[in-house]
Motif scaffolding. Sequence first.
Motif, short mmCIF file in Angstrom:
data_model
loop_
_atom_site.label_atom_id
_atom_site.label_comp_id
_atom_site.label_asym_id
_atom_site.label_seq_id
_atom_site.Cartn_x
_atom_site.Cartn_y
_atom_site.Cartn_z
N ASP A 89 83.75 75.75 89.23
CA ASP A 89 83.86 76.50 87.56
C ASP A 89 85.34 75.83 86.95
O ASP A 89 86.00 76.33 87.36
N LEU A 92 86.95 77.93 84.20
CA LEU A 92 87.46 79.01 84.81
C LEU A 92 88.52 78.45 85.29
O LEU A 92 89.45 79.36 85.15
N THR A 96 91.96 79.25 83.30
CA THR A 96 93.05 79.84 84.32
C THR A 96 94.51 79.42 84.54
O THR A 96 96.07 79.92 84.00
#
Length: 320
Positions: A89, A92, A96
């Motif tokens: 991912d 993400l 993050t």
Amino acid sequence: MGGVSSILVTGATGQIGSELTLALRRRYGGENVVAAIHSRPPSEQIQRTGPVVKVDLSSEEDLTRVLTEGDIRQVYHLAAVLSGIGERDPQLAWRTNMGSLLNVLEAARKLDLEKVFWPSSIGVFGPTTPRERTPQDTVMLPTSMYGVSKVAGELLCNYYFTKYGVDVRSVRYPGIISSETLPGGGTTDYAVEIFYEALTKGRYTCFLREDARLPMMYMPDCLDCAMHLMEAPMAKVKRRDAYNVTAMSFAPAELVQELRRYVPELKVDYVPDQRQAIADSWPMSLDDSEARKDWGWSPKFDLPTMVKDMVDRLRPRLRK
Ligand code: VAH
């Protein structure tokens, strides 16, 4: 507070963060080192030896709340999505890793924190980088989103130092081997998993090719590296992107040969997965002479001493 600056460690349930929290507590006093967690509970030892807080690192407001409530003066920012998971991912991983770092640096600027430690990685290098004794300054075109976030992170750290004077310090860690917390989703995780499988089952299926040689470091050296860099006088920290650091390089076959000195019947087969492509894009060895010259970096463990220490620690714990 006894004159010791209060420290926040993010990612305190992760492979490095969990042990760094305990090492910092041993060094500065348990009550002065706050373990920041998000969704996973901390270890019993972390719970027992000092304060734990829950924080959402995607929220600058929540991070600022934790920093001000705890009168925090230094942050070791270890929370991140690692290379293997990052490729499942990528968006993400970017959000993050970059979102949390920007929030930490913004908080450091606005609250005038003393220092920030943030780990970069050999993941910043890519297939066009020289792979043997990779230089401190060289081509950095990573082909993993983890690596992209680490290159961008280094540039962000250098910017915040240059523009705002934020004293952020960083190293490019190689693969880290540890006996206390299993890593999560990294390309070098095989070098930790194999000890548990060898000592409990006598066999292991390695997700990298037997000749996939990578730079590595044992956790005690990883922890000393972070604390040594953070305690170095400002004048000795001449780089504000990140220093190359390493302790050894080995391929899975070399680790297996050393481990068979303790588990002679160990059977290993090699079934490369998607992490092999990441490993193929990374250096096989690093030139870390600048870290050694500027602030005295000097690892203590090599392959034989690391394997012996890991077996000595894990064998009693894993014996049925
Ligand atoms: C990973 N353990 O495998 C991390 C590290 C150099 C490897 O950055 O993603």
